[in-house]
Design an enzyme around this catalytic site. Structure first.
Site, PDB file in Angstrom:
ATOM      1  CE  LYS A  22      39.712  37.054  36.498  1.00  0.00           C
ATOM      2  NZ  LYS A  22      39.516  36.787  37.783  1.00  0.00           N
ATOM      3  CE1 TYR A  44      43.192  37.403  37.687  1.00  0.00           C
ATOM      4  CE2 TYR A  44      43.391  35.890  39.527  1.00  0.00           C
ATOM      5  CZ  TYR A  44      42.886  37.036  39.115  1.00  0.00           C
ATOM      6  OH  TYR A  44      42.172  37.711  39.906  1.00  0.00           O
TER       7      TYR A  44
END
Length: 310
Positions: free
Chosen positions: A171, A142
């Site tokens: 992400k 992330y």
């Protein structure tokens, strides 16, 4: 756990749900269950929890695990479940990731360690440590440099992937769209990339992205899921229409610090009992609420198509 063995199937709109609190600041697990039910009824393709929109930094590890338990109970393998399990501390990250694994999560979303500003070598060590601790659990990096003060280089992502078979995707929450392309080029087009930037969700699909983890799905889940479905069906015009119709709702989310505006809307729509956010955040100011109302009006046609509780 249904999707854990096939992470490539984790695609589409993965809704990063807020964590509801009571008016006095306690975690509202019943409210959270209700939000997840609504997301599933609205067609979201997956559920995430504990990313920035979920206020993880304002919760204890025990609270975050209890929230994961509540979500896993409702999701029940109907769609992929990708809880955020990262922290600034390795011990907490490992404990949260272990809980996610044991609860049957399909992958763990692990944020780059915030505040410390680790080097690229340190980031490689961090993710390799987590990945090797949980070899049977897909790990998703992330990257959100606006909140962590560190940006993971595409070359570092590729190196982590080469060294750890269970690191399956990332992400990307960066407005540098070139970064998305360089990650896919460095890692291979089978690497799963989700956008965390709302207005880059649709463009990422043109590069071969897997989908998006978009905060605007908290208030317009049908539209966000529909945008992905239209694109994959080859209906570019519908996908573009939804992309542009979402603009005012995207702007609404960031009138003040996310997730305060989203929680305000969810409270007014009857989806949560309180729009409370924990310190250091505050609920929207009067000026902020006026801007939110203006943007809600601009997005009213799209919101009219959402199935809010009566």
């Amino acid at each position: 756990m249904k999707f854990r063995s096939d992470p490539a199937s984790i695609r589409g709109s993965i809704a990063p749900v807020v964590t509801p609190f009571t008016a006095t600041g306690d975690v509202d697990l019943d409210g959270l269950r209700g939000l997840v039910r609504w997301q599933l009824e609205s067609g979201s393709h997956g559920i995430s929890l504990g990313g920035s929109t979920g206020e993880p930094g304002a919760q204890s590890v025990d609270e975050r695990i209890a929230a994961m338990e509540a979500v896993a109970e409702i999701v029940a393998d109907r769609v992929p479940f990708l809880p955020g399990t990262g922290s600034a501390k390795l011990e907490e990250t490992l404990r949260l990731t272990a809980a996610a694994r044991d609860l049957g999560a399909d992958a763990a979303l692990v944020i780059t360690p915030y505040y410390a500003r680790p080097t690229q070598e340190a980031l490689h060590t961090w993710y390799t440590t987590v990945a090797r601790e949980f070899p049977d659990l897909p790990i998703v990096i992330y990257n959100v440099p606006s909140r962590t003060a560190v940006d993971i280089d595409p070359a570092t992502v590729a190196r982590i992937r080469r060294d750890n078979d269970n690191v399956v995707g990332i992400k990307e929450t960066t407005k540098d769209f070139e970064h998305f392309s360089r990650v896919l080029h460095a890692c291979g087009r089978d690497f799963l990339v989700w956008s965390g930037i709302e207005l880059l969700c649709l463009p990422l699909l043109a590069l071969g992205g897997a989908g998006f983890v978009s905060a605007v799905a908290n208030i317009a889940p049908r539209a966000v899921a529909g945008m992905y479905e239209a694109w994959t069906a080859g209906d570019t015009e519908t996908a573009l229409a939804l992309h542009y119709a979402l603009h005012p709702l995207v702007d609404l989310l960031f009138v003040e610090t996310n997730p305060a505006p989203a929680k305000s809307v969810l409270e007014r729509r009857g989806l949560i009992r309180s729009g409370h956010v924990r310190p250091p955040l505050i609920t929207p100011t009067a000026a902020g609420l006026a801007k939110i109302d203006t943007l809600l009006a601009q997005g009213s046609d799209l919101l009219a198509k959402e199935r809010y509780p009566r």
